[in-house]
Design an enzyme around this catalytic site. Structure first.
Site, PDB file in Angstrom:
ATOM      1  N   ALA A 162      -1.088  -3.434  13.451  1.00  0.00           N
ATOM      2  CA  ALA A 162      -0.754  -2.045  13.119  1.00  0.00           C
ATOM      3  C   ALA A 162       0.045  -1.391  14.247  1.00  0.00           C
ATOM      4  CB  ALA A 162      -2.027  -1.248  12.863  1.00  0.00           C
ATOM      5  N   LYS A 209      -1.265 -14.267  19.879  1.00  0.00           N
ATOM      6  CA  LYS A 209      -1.941 -15.570  19.813  1.00  0.00           C
ATOM      7  C   LYS A 209      -1.485 -16.337  18.579  1.00  0.00           C
ATOM      8  CE  LYS A 209      -6.226 -14.365  17.378  1.00  0.00           C
ATOM      9  NZ  LYS A 209      -7.696 -14.467  17.433  1.00  0.00           N
ATOM     10  N   ASN A 239       0.828  -1.203   0.000  1.00  0.00           N
ATOM     11  CA  ASN A 239       0.000   0.000   0.000  1.00  0.00           C
ATOM     12  C   ASN A 239       0.870   1.265   0.000  1.00  0.00           C
ATOM     13  OD1 ASN A 239      -2.369   1.598   0.208  1.00  0.00           O
ATOM     14  ND2 ASN A 239      -3.355  -0.007   1.427  1.00  0.00           N
ATOM     15  N   HIS A 248      23.391  -0.095  12.608  1.00  0.00           N
ATOM     16  CA  HIS A 248      24.689   0.359  13.092  1.00  0.00           C
ATOM     17  C   HIS A 248      24.896  -0.205  14.501  1.00  0.00           C
ATOM     18  CE1 HIS A 248      24.979   3.273   9.808  1.00  0.00           C
ATOM     19  NE2 HIS A 248      23.698   3.531  10.040  1.00  0.00           N
TER      20      HIS A 248
END
Length: 198
Positions: A171, A194, A98, A128
């Protein structure tokens, strides 16, 4: 000022890229480090066109130029998209990426078939060291996203991580370690929430 990679044969000029692709660290003082700025500029030039292209088929061709590989007709990448190289990104079939995703790919990013990636996802295959004395070193860590995984919006995936088959990253998560197959993870840092059934 002359670039010190300017007169080298192509295979020598890209030795630093091969070193990173082979998962070997490179000092920022390496004399071939300017080559990374060159390849970034080449990628930015293609992205300038890709990120304003509204025709998905034309965009698919531009993305193929960016990665150096044909993009399968079942795979879609929405602009804008950002990367610092592009040639170390590998996308399978049926992938959907997206808007507004970023992939720093010098260490390698492999996305297998049927993966879905939400908006504003960041995948980084470069790091790094924490030590101040060693920090000016580029440390590659290939990222692999296995078949049919779903990466939610605003997820950050850090170097060296593998996301297992059929797994879901919620998210806003920050993924710092491998995710087993068929697992839902979320949070900062991402933790198992889960197991997923069929």
């Amino acid at each position: 000022m002359k670039n010190n990679t300017e007169h080298k044969p192509a295979e020598d000029r890209d030795a630093i890229i091969k070193t990173l692709r082979d998962q070997e660290s490179v000092s920022m003082s390496d004399p071939d480090m300017p080559r990374l700025a060159e390849v970034a500029s080449e990628a930015f030039k293609v992205l300038k066109d890709f990120n304003v292209e509204y025709d998905l088929e034309k965009g698919r061709a531009l993305f193929g130029t960016l990665t150096g590989k044909d993009l399968d007709e079942t795979t879609t990448v929405y602009p804008p998209f950002y990367t610092n190289y592009g040639k170390n990104i590998s996308l399978g079939k049926g992938v959907f990426i997206n808007h507004d995703c970023s992939m720093l790919d010098l260490g390698g990013i492999e996305i297998e078939d049927e993966v879905m990636i939400g908006p504003r996802v960041s995948i980084t295959s470069e790091n790094h060291p924490i030590s101040p004395k060693e920090r000016k070193t580029l440390v590659p860590g290939k990222v692999t996203i296995k078949k049919n995984a779903w990466i939610g919006s605003n997820v950050n995936i850090l170097p060296g991580v593998t996301i297992g088959e059929h797994s879901v990253v919620a998210a806003g998560a920050v993924v710092t370690r491998d995710v087993p197959p068929r697992t839902l993870v979320g949070g900062i840092p991402a933790k198992e929430l889960k197991k997923l059934e069929d």
